[in-house]
Design a protein around this motif. Structure first.
Motif, short mmCIF file in Angstrom:
data_model
loop_
_atom_site.label_atom_id
_atom_site.label_comp_id
_atom_site.label_asym_id
_atom_site.label_seq_id
_atom_site.Cartn_x
_atom_site.Cartn_y
_atom_site.Cartn_z
N GLN A 177 0.90 -1.37 0.08
CA GLN A 177 0.12 -0.04 0.14
C GLN A 177 0.71 1.36 0.09
N LEU A 178 2.34 1.06 0.02
CA LEU A 178 3.17 2.27 0.03
C LEU A 178 4.07 2.26 -1.02
N VAL A 179 3.62 2.86 -2.27
CA VAL A 179 4.26 2.91 -3.39
C VAL A 179 5.08 3.91 -3.55
N LEU A 180 6.39 4.00 -4.10
CA LEU A 180 7.42 4.84 -4.18
C LEU A 180 7.90 4.52 -5.53
N ASP A 181 7.79 5.45 -6.57
CA ASP A 181 8.42 5.51 -8.12
C ASP A 181 9.35 6.61 -8.08
N LEU A 182 10.54 6.47 -8.76
CA LEU A 182 11.45 7.26 -9.13
C LEU A 182 11.33 7.86 -10.37
N VAL A 183 11.61 8.98 -10.81
CA VAL A 183 11.69 9.53 -12.20
C VAL A 183 12.95 9.76 -12.75
N TYR A 184 13.28 9.35 -13.90
CA TYR A 184 14.61 9.66 -14.53
C TYR A 184 14.26 10.74 -15.79
N ASN A 185 14.94 11.66 -15.89
CA ASN A 185 14.95 12.42 -17.00
C ASN A 185 16.40 12.70 -17.48
N PHE A 216 22.71 2.21 -0.48
CA PHE A 216 22.14 3.13 0.44
C PHE A 216 21.01 2.24 1.22
N SER A 217 20.78 1.09 1.03
CA SER A 217 19.73 0.16 1.54
C SER A 217 18.32 0.77 1.08
N ILE A 218 18.06 1.44 -0.07
CA ILE A 218 16.91 2.04 -0.41
C ILE A 218 16.14 1.12 -1.32
N GLN A 219 14.76 1.17 -1.20
CA GLN A 219 13.84 0.45 -1.84
C GLN A 219 12.85 1.10 -2.49
N PHE A 220 12.53 0.66 -3.97
CA PHE A 220 11.35 1.42 -4.59
C PHE A 220 10.81 0.79 -5.50
N ASN A 221 9.49 1.10 -5.99
CA ASN A 221 8.92 0.24 -6.84
C ASN A 221 9.07 0.22 -8.38
N HIS A 222 8.99 1.46 -8.98
CA HIS A 222 9.10 1.55 -10.32
C HIS A 222 10.07 2.80 -10.85
N LEU A 223 10.60 2.72 -11.82
CA LEU A 223 11.26 3.87 -12.37
C LEU A 223 10.47 4.14 -13.40
N LEU A 224 10.14 5.69 -13.73
CA LEU A 224 9.46 6.21 -14.63
C LEU A 224 10.34 6.98 -15.42
N THR A 225 10.70 6.65 -16.98
CA THR A 225 11.77 7.48 -17.52
C THR A 225 10.79 8.62 -18.32
N ILE A 226 10.98 9.83 -18.29
CA ILE A 226 10.30 11.08 -19.00
C ILE A 226 11.22 11.69 -19.71
N THR A 325 5.66 11.30 -27.90
CA THR A 325 5.45 10.18 -28.77
C THR A 325 6.68 9.86 -29.42
N ALA A 326 8.03 10.26 -29.14
CA ALA A 326 9.15 9.81 -29.65
C ALA A 326 9.60 8.49 -29.07
N GLY A 327 9.88 7.62 -29.67
CA GLY A 327 10.61 6.34 -29.25
C GLY A 327 9.63 5.53 -28.68
N SER A 328 10.08 5.10 -27.30
CA SER A 328 9.02 4.07 -26.53
C SER A 328 7.96 5.12 -25.97
N GLY A 329 7.83 6.45 -26.28
CA GLY A 329 6.79 7.44 -25.62
C GLY A 329 7.04 7.89 -24.18
N SER A 330 6.50 8.80 -23.69
CA SER A 330 6.59 9.49 -22.44
C SER A 330 5.52 10.10 -22.23
N SER A 331 5.29 9.79 -20.69
CA SER A 331 4.10 10.26 -19.95
C SER A 331 4.53 10.60 -18.56
N CYS A 332 3.49 11.09 -17.70
CA CYS A 332 3.86 11.24 -16.14
C CYS A 332 3.96 9.91 -15.51
N GLY A 333 3.33 8.74 -16.30
CA GLY A 333 3.51 7.38 -15.87
C GLY A 333 4.58 6.70 -16.47
#
Length: 337
Positions: A177-185, A216-226, A325-333
């Motif tokens: 129930q505690l989801v943490l996603d990181l964003v790559y630019n 750093f013993s950090i855990q997260f759920n997903h990486l989002l590439t934007i 719409t370039a390549g694999s596409g990009s969104s806030c998700g």
């Protein structure tokens, strides 16, 4: 075909995004309400399309906040409330909107810069978000310190790591129930040969997870590439480097029609701090309002009065839409494909 103005640095013809689509982009079922609470932020990142910063004063009004709460309560088809800024946590309306949305059993996303946790008066944010089961989407444009500090400011990487360690301690990234996603630019290019699409999201996610866990013993759920869209500070930077038109052509050269079906603008409404409606956050920052079927701009008050969300048939597009719409596409998700 249209020529991108020479003062933007273009060297050739770039087809308009409308020409590439060949037919109007239409709205589908609306399930996400993305709310920009304002432009005040404790950081002033070089790639920020919102142009947010500590000196900005724009933020949500009490009237618009109450209208948004009504909209959340009236429309069960809205499944996700996506809060952004600026630093949304420091802006008026953040907690009332979180609580109204959670009471209505909706998913709440907050787009956090993480460093806000160490500003006076905001130290309880990690615990608050955990208690309300807020999904955190956090900017970390690289897992290495130099790249992050170049884009976001000196010391931001270290503060971000401390914040992520705190979230990990609270159960983010491990409790369902505690989801943490990181964003790559991607880094901003200073020459044409540095133009890049976002890397493969799955592969890069594994690199992030391995590095952050081992070091750093950090855990997260997903990486989002934007992808960096050429608006806001990114657009200004590209113009100063005489790369704006060339970057736009690079994006148009990689247009992928398979991404169009999944574009975020088709399933969301974007709202600004004044209650005005846009098709997406990028159009909001470019001041391109969403239009109803009569060609008029819309507000939250209009949605409440009509008791409908589907007042928009055609999405407003501009040439920076190539970035989504370039390549694999990009969104806030993240990537679309």
């Amino acid at each position: 075909m249209t020529v991108i103005s020479s003062n933007l640095g273009a060297s050739s013809l770039v087809p308009t995004f409308t020409d590439c689509l060949r037919s109007p982009l239409t709205k589908a079922h609306i399930h996400t309400l993305q709310i920009n609470l304002g432009k005040r932020c404790n950081l002033a990142c070089s790639h920020c399309h919102v142009e947010a910063g500590p000196k900005r004063t724009e933020e949500l009004t009490e009237e618009v906040c109450q209208q948004l709460i009504q909209l959340i309560q009236k429309h069960p088809e809205i499944q996700v409330i996506d809060l952004t800024g600026g630093a949304p946590e420091m802006l008026y309306g953040f907690r009332p909107l979180v609580e109204a949305a959670r009471q209505a059993n909706k998913t709440v996303i907050v787009r956090s810069n993480l460093t806000i946790y160490f500003e006076p008066g905001f130290e309880d944010l990690p615990e608050y978000c955990a208690d309300k089961q807020v999904r955190i989407v956090a900017s970390l444009p690289c897992y290495l310190s130099d790249n992050v500090d170049k884009m976001r400011g000196h010391g931001v990487y270290d503060a971000s790591i401390r914040a992520l360690q705190k979230l990990t301690e609270l159960g983010y990234g491990s409790q369902p129930q505690l989801v943490l996603d990181l964003v790559y630019n991607p880094p901003l290019p200073t020459q044409e040969k540095q133009f890049r699409l976002t890397p493969n999201q799955i592969s890069l996610e594994q690199d992030y997870k391995t590095f952050l866990q081992e070091k750093f013993s950090i855990q997260f759920n997903h990486l989002l590439t934007i992808t960096n869209l050429p608006i806001g500070r990114t657009g200004q930077f590209l113009k100063r480097q005489d790369l704006y038109g060339k970057y736009l052509q690079f994006l148009s050269d990689h247009f992928n029609s398979e991404t169009v079906e999944g574009l975020m603008c088709r399933h969301q409404l974007s709202v600004d701090y004044q209650g005005q409606i846009y098709d997406c956050d990028f159009n909001q920052m470019a001041e391109v309002p969403a239009l109803n079927q009569q060609g008029n701009p819309l507000t939250v008050a209009n949605l409440l009065a009509s008791d409908r969300l589907d007042l928009i048939s055609t999405i407003q597009t501009r040439d920076y839409c190539y970035g989504c719409t370039a390549g694999s596409g990009s969104s806030c998700g993240g990537a679309l494909l």
